[in-house]
Design a protein around this motif. Structure first.
Motif, PDB file in Angstrom:
ATOM      1  N   GLU A 170       0.835  -1.211   0.000  1.00  0.00           N
ATOM      2  CA  GLU A 170       0.000   0.000   0.000  1.00  0.00           C
ATOM      3  C   GLU A 170       0.868   1.259   0.000  1.00  0.00           C
ATOM      4  O   GLU A 170       0.527   2.250  -0.668  1.00  0.00           O
ATOM      5  N   ARG A 171       1.989   1.216   0.721  1.00  0.00           N
ATOM      6  CA  ARG A 171       2.909   2.368   0.674  1.00  0.00           C
ATOM      7  C   ARG A 171       3.481   2.569  -0.731  1.00  0.00           C
ATOM      8  O   ARG A 171       3.829   3.695  -1.117  1.00  0.00           O
ATOM      9  N   LEU A 172       3.567   1.478  -1.486  1.00  0.00           N
ATOM     10  CA  LEU A 172       4.094   1.550  -2.857  1.00  0.00           C
ATOM     11  C   LEU A 172       3.024   1.951  -3.873  1.00  0.00           C
ATOM     12  O   LEU A 172       3.310   2.024  -5.069  1.00  0.00           O
ATOM     13  N   GLY A 173       1.816   2.185  -3.408  1.00  0.00           N
ATOM     14  CA  GLY A 173       0.774   2.652  -4.302  1.00  0.00           C
ATOM     15  C   GLY A 173      -0.219   1.603  -4.752  1.00  0.00           C
ATOM     16  O   GLY A 173      -1.115   1.887  -5.554  1.00  0.00           O
ATOM     17  N   VAL A 174      -0.092   0.384  -4.255  1.00  0.00           N
ATOM     18  CA  VAL A 174      -1.036  -0.681  -4.591  1.00  0.00           C
ATOM     19  C   VAL A 174      -2.325  -0.478  -3.788  1.00  0.00           C
ATOM     20  O   VAL A 174      -2.277  -0.130  -2.602  1.00  0.00           O
ATOM     21  N   THR A 175      -3.472  -0.710  -4.430  1.00  0.00           N
ATOM     22  CA  THR A 175      -4.752  -0.613  -3.741  1.00  0.00           C
ATOM     23  C   THR A 175      -5.249  -2.010  -3.376  1.00  0.00           C
ATOM     24  O   THR A 175      -5.322  -2.887  -4.242  1.00  0.00           O
ATOM     25  N   ILE A 176      -5.558  -2.224  -2.098  1.00  0.00           N
ATOM     26  CA  ILE A 176      -6.120  -3.489  -1.638  1.00  0.00           C
ATOM     27  C   ILE A 176      -7.570  -3.254  -1.237  1.00  0.00           C
ATOM     28  O   ILE A 176      -7.853  -2.402  -0.386  1.00  0.00           O
ATOM     29  N   HIS A 177      -8.478  -3.977  -1.873  1.00  0.00           N
ATOM     30  CA  HIS A 177      -9.888  -3.919  -1.504  1.00  0.00           C
ATOM     31  C   HIS A 177     -10.233  -5.180  -0.708  1.00  0.00           C
ATOM     32  O   HIS A 177     -10.396  -6.256  -1.295  1.00  0.00           O
ATOM     33  N   GLU A 178     -10.293  -5.056   0.607  1.00  0.00           N
ATOM     34  CA  GLU A 178     -10.706  -6.175   1.450  1.00  0.00           C
ATOM     35  C   GLU A 178     -12.231  -6.275   1.447  1.00  0.00           C
ATOM     36  O   GLU A 178     -12.930  -5.376   0.978  1.00  0.00           O
ATOM     37  N   GLN A 179     -12.735  -7.414   1.966  1.00  0.00           N
ATOM     38  CA  GLN A 179     -14.180  -7.660   2.000  1.00  0.00           C
ATOM     39  C   GLN A 179     -14.804  -7.515   0.601  1.00  0.00           C
ATOM     40  O   GLN A 179     -15.918  -7.033   0.442  1.00  0.00           O
ATOM     41  N   THR A 180     -14.065  -7.952  -0.396  1.00  0.00           N
ATOM     42  CA  THR A 180     -14.515  -7.866  -1.788  1.00  0.00           C
ATOM     43  C   THR A 180     -14.394  -9.244  -2.422  1.00  0.00           C
ATOM     44  O   THR A 180     -13.341  -9.606  -2.973  1.00  0.00           O
ATOM     45  N   THR A 181     -15.456 -10.016  -2.324  1.00  0.00           N
ATOM     46  CA  THR A 181     -15.435 -11.397  -2.797  1.00  0.00           C
ATOM     47  C   THR A 181     -15.539 -11.444  -4.316  1.00  0.00           C
ATOM     48  O   THR A 181     -16.437 -10.834  -4.908  1.00  0.00           O
ATOM     49  N   VAL A 182     -14.615 -12.156  -4.934  1.00  0.00           N
ATOM     50  CA  VAL A 182     -14.675 -12.417  -6.370  1.00  0.00           C
ATOM     51  C   VAL A 182     -15.345 -13.762  -6.580  1.00  0.00           C
ATOM     52  O   VAL A 182     -14.955 -14.761  -5.980  1.00  0.00           O
ATOM     53  N   THR A 183     -16.355 -13.795  -7.435  1.00  0.00           N
ATOM     54  CA  THR A 183     -17.095 -15.037  -7.677  1.00  0.00           C
ATOM     55  C   THR A 183     -16.745 -15.695  -8.996  1.00  0.00           C
ATOM     56  O   THR A 183     -16.939 -16.899  -9.163  1.00  0.00           O
ATOM     57  N   GLU A 184     -16.207 -14.917  -9.935  1.00  0.00           N
ATOM     58  CA  GLU A 184     -15.917 -15.480 -11.257  1.00  0.00           C
ATOM     59  C   GLU A 184     -14.810 -14.683 -11.938  1.00  0.00           C
ATOM     60  O   GLU A 184     -14.749 -13.455 -11.817  1.00  0.00           O
ATOM     61  N   LEU A 185     -13.920 -15.418 -12.636  1.00  0.00           N
ATOM     62  CA  LEU A 185     -12.857 -14.795 -13.416  1.00  0.00           C
ATOM     63  C   LEU A 185     -13.089 -15.065 -14.893  1.00  0.00           C
ATOM     64  O   LEU A 185     -13.580 -16.129 -15.275  1.00  0.00           O
ATOM     65  N   ALA A 186     -12.715 -14.103 -15.717  1.00  0.00           N
ATOM     66  CA  ALA A 186     -12.770 -14.252 -17.163  1.00  0.00           C
ATOM     67  C   ALA A 186     -11.676 -13.374 -17.745  1.00  0.00           C
ATOM     68  O   ALA A 186     -11.145 -12.488 -17.044  1.00  0.00           O
TER      69      ALA A 186
END
Length: 427
Positions: A170-186
């Motif tokens: 996060e200090r390096l500029g990456v955004t982490i979205h917690e409590q964000t469930t992914v159900t499908e990838l494409a």
């Protein structure tokens, strides 16, 4: 975009951000960073790989040199984790004390000697056999007939490492979205309960939780490993036990166990034995199993004299990821932009770092030595449909328990283990 804020996802984010600060990197996490195995493991930052070097060498297009290269890359990765944690100020108790694997029965002693004898075939020898008096200099356990020692392992606090990594990226500029469930990838997208997130590259770094993704029920099997920890031990108790150099420790039984002396003076000890749940189910209620916890406490007190009256203050568990062929892998399908890493079978603390560096080179199209290692691009077959998956995995767990019992009775190497070994990444 990276799915999963465990070691694999966070190391990938870290090395991408360091390589190109202009990249827009987002990590989507169903719970909180480190919720899965990355925050609950035994703290072995080791050069272990779930597939034997012999099987790695036999992979089409690989060979002996490639297998040795992966082995050496993992050894270097143990040091890499220590260097990065020091450089980034991540206080995770990293201490490189090696690993002692005890032989406490004649059958275990035979396996230890055979492993040391075979090691030079795969490069310069760095696995040593220890006689009982040499073992006692490192660890004073009961019924010791010998042991092996490798320097390529560090003990650390897994939760502090993963949370420290999250803060660092996060200090390096990456955004982490917690409590964000992914159900499908494409290709180019991930579906969450809040909507669709789009990116040029999508990295699946979900390990034991992969089965929750649509279409991935049979990709990786979630198998539970449980742990217990003692209260901090006093100086007199540590004088009896040893472990002054904080080597991680195990023995040559078939049903895997693993332990360490923590930075705050506890014994943390874990092992397999919890069942696989039908349909690759994962639930908080599966994180604890009293029978397994009791067995782990008995194993610790059997290993070390003088622990009567010591309180076990913690017990926990969680799922790790097992590929059908026990072959961890990392890769990127350039055409679809879908990348993946995992199937570590519990050997992921260091391996995930190697995966993160490899994914970085693949994504940035850098022709490094890492992208030519023999686990890159490997695709494991799917697990069998249920109930065959449930029957097979639990039968394997029961077989390892039976193999240990067989050896205690016969005093000879187990026939059961020899039959099952090829199915779980052995020779």
């Amino acid at each position: 975009m990276i799915i999963g804020a465990g070691y694999t996802g966070l190391w990938t984010a870290y090395y991408l951000a360091k390589a190109d600060p202009g990249l827009r990197i987002v990590v989507l996490e169903a719970e909180v960073a480190g919720f899965g195995a990355s925050g609950r493991n035994g703290g072995w930052c080791s050069a272990l790989f779930p597939t034997s070097t012999k099987r790695l060498a036999a992979r089409p297009g690989a060979g002996r040199d490639a297998a040795i290269a992966l082995h050496r890359a993992l050894q270097a990765t143990v040091n890499e984790v220590g260097l990065v944690t020091a450089a980034e100020g991540i206080d995770c108790g990293y201490h490189k004390g090696g690993t002692v694997v005890l032989a406490r029965t004649p059958a275990q002693l035979a396996r230890a000697r055979a492993e040391v004898a075979a090691a030079p075939e795969w490069g310069p020898g760095d696995l040593r056999f220890l006689e009982p008096d040499e073992v006692a200099e490192r660890i004073r356990a009961t019924q010791v007939l010998g042991a092996t020692f490798t320097p390529h392992c560090a003990a650390l606090h897994p939760g502090r490492l993963v949370r420290g990594l999250a803060d660092t990226v996060e200090r390096l500029g990456v955004t982490i979205h917690e409590q964000t469930t992914v159900t499908e990838l494409a290709p180019g997208r991930a579906t969450t309960r809040y909507g669709v997130v789009k990116a040029d590259v999508v990295v699946r770094a979900t390990e034991g939780f992969t089965a929750r993704l649509a279409g991935h029920r049979r990709t990786v099997a979630p198998v539970y490993s449980l742990m217990v920890a003692t209260e901090p031990l006093d100086a007199a108790t540590w004088d009896r036990i040893g472990l002054a150099g904080r080597p991680t420790f195990s023995d040559y039984r078939h049903l895997i166990v693993y332990g360490q002396r923590t930075a705050d003076g506890r014994i943390a000890f874990g092992g397999r034995g919890a069942p696989y749940h039908l349909g690759s189910r994962i639930a908080p209620s599966f994180d604890g199993r009293n029978r397994v916890f009791a067995g782990l406490r008995r194993a610790v007190t059997d290993l070390f004299d003088g622990l009567d009256g010591v309180e076990f203050t913690h017990a926990w568990g969680g799922p790790l990821g097992v590929a059908r062929d026990w072959f961890a892998s990392v890769g990127l399908d350039r055409a679809s932009g879908l990348a993946w890493a995992g199937g570590y079978v519990g050997d992921g603390v260091a391996t995930a770092n190697l995966a993160g560096r490899t994914l970085t080179d693949l994504i940035l199209e850098r022709d490094s030595d890492l992208v030519h290692l023999p686990w890159v691009g490997h695709r494991s077959p799917e697990w069998e449909p249920e109930p065959l998956r449930w029957l097979g995995i639990n039968a394997g767990l029961r077989a390892m328990t039976a193999a240990d019992l067989e050896e205690r009775v016969t005093k000879r190497p187990s026939v059961v283990a020899r039959l099952v070994s090829p199915l779980i990444g052995g020779q």
